[in-house]
Write a protein that holds these residues in place. Sequence first.
Motif, mmCIF file in Angstrom:
data_model
loop_
_atom_site.group_PDB
_atom_site.id
_atom_site.type_symbol
_atom_site.label_atom_id
_atom_site.label_comp_id
_atom_site.label_asym_id
_atom_site.label_seq_id
_atom_site.Cartn_x
_atom_site.Cartn_y
_atom_site.Cartn_z
ATOM 1 N N GLN A 104 0.847 -1.199 0.000
ATOM 2 C CA GLN A 104 0.000 0.000 0.000
ATOM 3 C C GLN A 104 0.883 1.250 0.000
ATOM 4 O O GLN A 104 0.583 2.218 -0.699
ATOM 5 C CB GLN A 104 -0.913 -0.012 1.226
ATOM 6 C CG GLN A 104 -2.040 -1.023 1.147
ATOM 7 C CD GLN A 104 -2.832 -1.090 2.458
ATOM 8 O OE1 GLN A 104 -2.286 -0.772 3.544
ATOM 9 N NE2 GLN A 104 -4.068 -1.543 2.386
ATOM 10 N N ARG A 131 2.237 1.835 -3.401
ATOM 11 C CA ARG A 131 1.221 2.355 -4.295
ATOM 12 C C ARG A 131 0.906 3.819 -3.996
ATOM 13 O O ARG A 131 0.660 4.601 -4.901
ATOM 14 C CB ARG A 131 -0.058 1.530 -4.180
ATOM 15 C CG ARG A 131 0.117 0.071 -4.606
ATOM 16 C CD ARG A 131 0.331 -0.032 -6.103
ATOM 17 N NE ARG A 131 -0.753 0.524 -6.842
ATOM 18 C CZ ARG A 131 -1.830 -0.164 -7.248
ATOM 19 N NH1 ARG A 131 -1.903 -1.452 -6.948
ATOM 20 N NH2 ARG A 131 -2.757 0.407 -7.935
ATOM 21 N N VAL A 137 1.261 6.729 -6.583
ATOM 22 C CA VAL A 137 0.157 7.635 -6.931
ATOM 23 C C VAL A 137 0.616 9.077 -6.803
ATOM 24 O O VAL A 137 0.337 9.915 -7.684
ATOM 25 C CB VAL A 137 -1.064 7.358 -6.033
ATOM 26 C CG1 VAL A 137 -2.122 8.459 -6.165
ATOM 27 C CG2 VAL A 137 -1.669 6.017 -6.358
ATOM 28 N N PHE A 189 -11.794 11.861 -9.645
ATOM 29 C CA PHE A 189 -11.053 11.868 -8.390
ATOM 30 C C PHE A 189 -11.949 11.693 -7.186
ATOM 31 O O PHE A 189 -11.482 11.844 -6.058
ATOM 32 C CB PHE A 189 -10.262 13.194 -8.247
ATOM 33 C CG PHE A 189 -9.335 13.436 -9.392
ATOM 34 C CD1 PHE A 189 -8.170 12.676 -9.526
ATOM 35 C CD2 PHE A 189 -9.579 14.427 -10.328
ATOM 36 C CE1 PHE A 189 -7.298 12.903 -10.582
ATOM 37 C CE2 PHE A 189 -8.706 14.653 -11.375
ATOM 38 C CZ PHE A 189 -7.572 13.883 -11.517
ATOM 39 N N THR A 190 -13.188 11.476 -7.390
ATOM 40 C CA THR A 190 -14.117 11.440 -6.268
ATOM 41 C C THR A 190 -14.691 10.047 -6.107
ATOM 42 O O THR A 190 -15.190 9.454 -7.060
ATOM 43 C CB THR A 190 -15.271 12.440 -6.490
ATOM 44 O OG1 THR A 190 -14.719 13.721 -6.747
ATOM 45 C CG2 THR A 190 -16.169 12.500 -5.267
ATOM 46 N N GLN A 218 -9.912 7.103 1.744
ATOM 47 C CA GLN A 218 -8.534 7.122 1.267
ATOM 48 C C GLN A 218 -8.114 5.718 0.898
ATOM 49 O O GLN A 218 -8.281 4.766 1.661
ATOM 50 C CB GLN A 218 -7.613 7.655 2.375
ATOM 51 C CG GLN A 218 -6.172 7.762 1.966
ATOM 52 C CD GLN A 218 -5.996 8.661 0.748
ATOM 53 O OE1 GLN A 218 -6.539 9.765 0.695
ATOM 54 N NE2 GLN A 218 -5.251 8.199 -0.254
ATOM 55 N N PHE A 219 -7.582 5.610 -0.333
ATOM 56 C CA PHE A 219 -7.129 4.302 -0.812
ATOM 57 C C PHE A 219 -5.789 3.935 -0.187
ATOM 58 O O PHE A 219 -5.067 4.776 0.340
ATOM 59 C CB PHE A 219 -6.981 4.313 -2.336
ATOM 60 C CG PHE A 219 -8.308 4.460 -3.070
ATOM 61 C CD1 PHE A 219 -9.460 3.873 -2.590
ATOM 62 C CD2 PHE A 219 -8.371 5.167 -4.247
ATOM 63 C CE1 PHE A 219 -10.648 3.984 -3.272
ATOM 64 C CE2 PHE A 219 -9.557 5.291 -4.936
ATOM 65 C CZ PHE A 219 -10.710 4.697 -4.442
ATOM 66 N N PHE A 220 -5.476 2.707 -0.252
ATOM 67 C CA PHE A 220 -4.186 2.138 0.153
ATOM 68 C C PHE A 220 -3.924 2.270 1.639
ATOM 69 O O PHE A 220 -2.778 2.289 2.078
ATOM 70 C CB PHE A 220 -3.028 2.753 -0.648
ATOM 71 C CG PHE A 220 -3.268 2.716 -2.133
ATOM 72 C CD1 PHE A 220 -3.426 1.511 -2.792
ATOM 73 C CD2 PHE A 220 -3.332 3.892 -2.879
ATOM 74 C CE1 PHE A 220 -3.654 1.482 -4.157
ATOM 75 C CE2 PHE A 220 -3.558 3.862 -4.237
ATOM 76 C CZ PHE A 220 -3.729 2.653 -4.894
ATOM 77 N N ASP A 273 -9.044 -2.316 2.644
ATOM 78 C CA ASP A 273 -8.469 -1.189 1.911
ATOM 79 C C ASP A 273 -9.535 -0.739 0.922
ATOM 80 O O ASP A 273 -9.965 -1.546 0.070
ATOM 81 C CB ASP A 273 -7.200 -1.628 1.194
ATOM 82 C CG ASP A 273 -6.533 -0.483 0.444
ATOM 83 O OD1 ASP A 273 -7.145 0.608 0.326
ATOM 84 O OD2 ASP A 273 -5.405 -0.690 -0.051
ATOM 85 N N ASP A 316 -3.839 4.509 -13.939
ATOM 86 C CA ASP A 316 -3.207 3.249 -13.580
ATOM 87 C C ASP A 316 -2.472 3.357 -12.261
ATOM 88 O O ASP A 316 -2.251 2.341 -11.574
ATOM 89 C CB ASP A 316 -2.230 2.831 -14.671
ATOM 90 C CG ASP A 316 -2.957 2.407 -15.939
ATOM 91 O OD1 ASP A 316 -4.177 2.153 -15.844
ATOM 92 O OD2 ASP A 316 -2.323 2.335 -16.997
ATOM 93 N N ALA A 317 -2.036 4.579 -11.905
ATOM 94 C CA ALA A 317 -1.335 4.744 -10.640
ATOM 95 C C ALA A 317 -2.246 4.394 -9.477
ATOM 96 O O ALA A 317 -1.798 3.851 -8.465
ATOM 97 C CB ALA A 317 -0.830 6.191 -10.509
ATOM 98 N N VAL A 318 -3.482 4.710 -9.631
ATOM 99 C CA VAL A 318 -4.429 4.415 -8.557
ATOM 100 C C VAL A 318 -4.875 2.960 -8.632
ATOM 101 O O VAL A 318 -4.853 2.235 -7.639
ATOM 102 C CB VAL A 318 -5.637 5.360 -8.626
ATOM 103 C CG1 VAL A 318 -6.680 4.990 -7.580
ATOM 104 C CG2 VAL A 318 -5.180 6.798 -8.475
ATOM 105 N N MET A 319 -5.257 2.552 -9.783
ATOM 106 C CA MET A 319 -5.828 1.215 -9.903
ATOM 107 C C MET A 319 -5.709 0.750 -11.359
ATOM 108 O O MET A 319 -6.145 1.454 -12.268
ATOM 109 C CB MET A 319 -7.299 1.222 -9.477
ATOM 110 C CG MET A 319 -7.925 -0.156 -9.437
ATOM 111 S SD MET A 319 -9.525 -0.113 -8.608
ATOM 112 C CE MET A 319 -10.477 0.878 -9.714
ATOM 113 N N THR A 320 -5.125 -0.360 -11.543
ATOM 114 C CA THR A 320 -5.102 -0.960 -12.881
ATOM 115 C C THR A 320 -6.384 -1.783 -13.062
ATOM 116 O O THR A 320 -6.916 -2.374 -12.105
ATOM 117 C CB THR A 320 -3.876 -1.861 -13.066
ATOM 118 O OG1 THR A 320 -3.838 -2.817 -12.019
ATOM 119 C CG2 THR A 320 -2.596 -1.037 -13.070
#
Lengths: 178, 898
Positions: free
Chosen positions: A14, A17, A21, B125-126, B174-176, B200, B234-238
Amino acid sequence: CPSHGLCRSNVQEQTRRQVAVLNATAQELFSLYLKCQGEPFSSESDKLCNPAGIFFPAFRVNRTSERKEVMVAMYKLFAFLNASLGNITRDQEELNPMAKELLERLHNTTKTTRGLISNLTCLLCKNYNIFQVDVRYGDSSKGKSAFKKKQQGCQVLRKYVQVIGQAARVLLPHLSPS
Amino acid sequence: FLASGGLVQSCGHIIPESPVLALGSNFTALCILNESCLDFGNIYASQIIWKIKNRLVPKEQYREINRTVSSVTFNDTSALATPLTCNILADGQIEQNIYGITVTVGLPPEKPKNLSCVVHQVSRFTYIMTCTWNPGRHTFLDTQFRLRYSWPEEIFPDCIPKDVNNSCTITDIQFFVNTEIWVEATNALGKAESDPLVVDPIDIVKPLSPQNVSVSSGILPTILKLSWENWISDAVMTLKFNIRYRIVGDTNWMEVPSEDTASPRTSFSVQGLRPYTEYVFSIRCMKEDGAGYWSDWSEEKTGITTEDQPSKGPPIWRIIDTSHSPAFWIVHLMWKALKPFEANGVILQYEVTVRDKSSLSRPVKKYNVTSTNYTLQLPEGTYEVTLIARNSVGASPPSLLLIPASNSKPPVKNLRTLPKHDKLWVGWTAPNSYVLKYVIEWCLVSSSSDCIIEWQIAPGDVQGIDLKGIKPFKCYLITVYPLYADGQGSGLSVKAYLKQDRPSKGPTVQTKKVGKAEAVLTWNHLTVEEQNGFIRNYTILYKTIDGNETVVTVDPSKTEYTLSSLTSDTLYTVRMMASTDNGSRTGPDFTFTTQKFGKGEIEAIVVPVCLAFLLIVLLGVLFCFNKRDLIKKHIWPIVPDPSKSNIAQWSPQVPAKHNFNSKDQMYPEGSFTDVSVVEIEADDKKSFSEQDLKPFDLLKKEKSTSEGHSSGIGGSSCMSSPRQSVSDSDEGETTQNTSSTVQYSTVVLNGYRDQTPLQVFSRSESTQPLLDSEERSEDHSGGADSTAQRQQYFRQNGGQEETSADRPCFERTMQITHANEGDLVGFVQLQISGQSSQPLGLGMEKNTQEAALSSVLQTCSEGQTVRPETMEENPLSVDEMPKSYLPQTVRQGGYMPQ
């Protein structure tokens, strides 16, 4: 470690990543920031946004550095960035309240740094039993002029773009899934 | 209550104050009296009574703890209600309320279960995270739910549901970061937390579907390239993808294999498509590792593949019309347009090639056609027809059709049909020989129009196909032809329905012939449109008005049926029902009445009756004939012939005048019952000598002064009724009847002045009895004479036609013929008046026609030349005549009344 249940094995990934990001979005954020600040920042960004005169945490690690050292350096970096981005976001909400996309990106970047700090805390505690790291924050922009606020933000973001790329590269071998 | 300083103070209170109790638990309340009230009002705890909502609580539940405190205990709070009051009986009787509390009974919250969260992407982004859970049982209390989430070192603000108690949406995620999420439920009786969900948020994302999807055709006619944009970097999620597609107009989606689209991308080339076909595409995405949720399908986009050459030749068939000339065919070639996936483009034209196989020297004929049929005129023979479809890219493989001289090859066997939903399956058993393909013809059978043939080609390795577009309740004629490599087999046909129904109407029955005990019914077959199915049988239902209905089932091929054993002279109602496999329909009622008599019965009755009648009549006639003398005696008595009387022999030279007068006196007029007719011709007067005429003159004088009556023509026969003579009317004094009266006729020759006198027979009526000898002589001889005389008269009468060219006679005849009855009367009167100036009176008027007829006859006979004949037949002299009395043909000298 606090909230031990949340400090799981996936935190390392995480963290990677999250850095990725930030690295992927840093340049767009900086460009948008310059665009939204208007002149002279749009045309004189190299001069006005030179970060030489401001404090920015030293990030003197490389891919061969120890993982613990890298983690600590990153914690210091992102703790600084989280605070600075918070200030910048606050200033931009005041100076450019209509710049929705910029504000949205600043919010997201700030949130990501928050999450990154949380993950680094987990990693430092879990892996290295480090519970406390000394952190230095930048100068507050409160009370400064709009130009100074814009310039300070510009200087921080420019440095941020440079450092986040380095951090991503450094972090890649350290945080890759083993 | 105690009044103190203007304020009202309570004499006690209850603890606990407004409790919230768990349903089913026990509960104890205390009522505590103030000490001040004890002295003032002599109130003690022993006087306390408890009430629940004005209902007295049993005293068994009370307990006096001390002189100021009383308790009440409820073992089950479900029996509680609000309010719970503490009361006291003042002075032993008056109930006064001391205090009251509200009691709330409910349940503590259950632990929320099944907590799950989904992160919805709302813009680039939301993201928002919506969590749902099962709140558990109803608590009857105000229960608050809150969704809580935290990071290892950070707890975020709670998410409070609005208007619901089972879901809440968090906007700041918030991701990750591993996030702990749980639900907390709280009410007055307690708090409960769900099991925490550690996740997550990036792993529970439902992303937005790809946007700006576009389709572009590639170089190959079987490929379309699909391009799109992703909402998530892709940086956020592939992401991985699903691509589905279908042909426009088709409802079934096809999907690109998921492994082909399991990696991040923004485009994909879909292969294996049909040329020149429009496809619809749609795409969706989800996190590459499969965590999370699929996005919704994107908006649909269409694209058309490029053209390719036709993949096969058009199916071709023919109809050979030999009706004009067996030796010269009109061949209607027809083919089906290729399906889009076979045409692979726009068919620009068809090329038809006809080769005469019986004569290789003949040139091959080619025709370019843009329609799907072509008509040829070919001599009888064997031909090979090839058909090619051509589009902008190229030509199809040729389709081959052999037009044989005859269909002499074996047909298919066991042709049958079977309805399958909305299709009609046609199956057959292949012939023993190898079959290239089969042609299935079918057409809708109609009574009003020709059978319009539709057809379809099936491969040679199948033994059944589904016919589409078949309408239910319609009759189809299906024919299958096997096509061999060297010719065509004979067709085998079958009729079939996709679905049957009962007939739309029933047969209209009517009688063809109705007898005494049977009736022949006829009806027409229903038209094929009315049948709605195969008519399995007809049913005849007939009954009398009050009888039971009789049912007869009739073969469907019949159109006539004879009902037998019917009751005669009875009204029957008959109706007819046509039945298919799916029901029946009855036609209109028809009524008929059986005949009262059977065939020949009337004849059997009438003929014998008629024969009997005729026999009776015949017998009657024979009887009359045999008894004619007797009848004649009674009806037409024989008038004695005076000339044959013995009296005539008495005094043959007695003057006629004397005799005449004596006879006239002896037989007064009016006593005749019958008339004898004697004709005397007036012109014979000339042949009379003056001497001979004198007596007539005397007679005239006497008759003119007497009651002279001119007789009409009288006569009687067996069949004629006696007719009263004109003289009967004025002789009422005569009482003698006919049987006692002998009738005579008197011939009166009369002339008026210089006119030719007419000879008139005057009927003499005499009551003088005749001698038996006279009667007998009359029977023997007089009868013959009279007969001869009558014959003479009738000859004269009948000879009028022969002599009618004589003008005077003709004219007078015409006058009579055209005269009406009144005229005749006048005419007769005129004639008579010529004879005598004396009025004739009523008697003449009664028989005017007869008198006129006699006058006519007399007048007509004036110019006749038959007189000499008559005289020749009767050449007797006057001297020889006295023996004769009956009127006779006048001869010279005539006869003299004796």
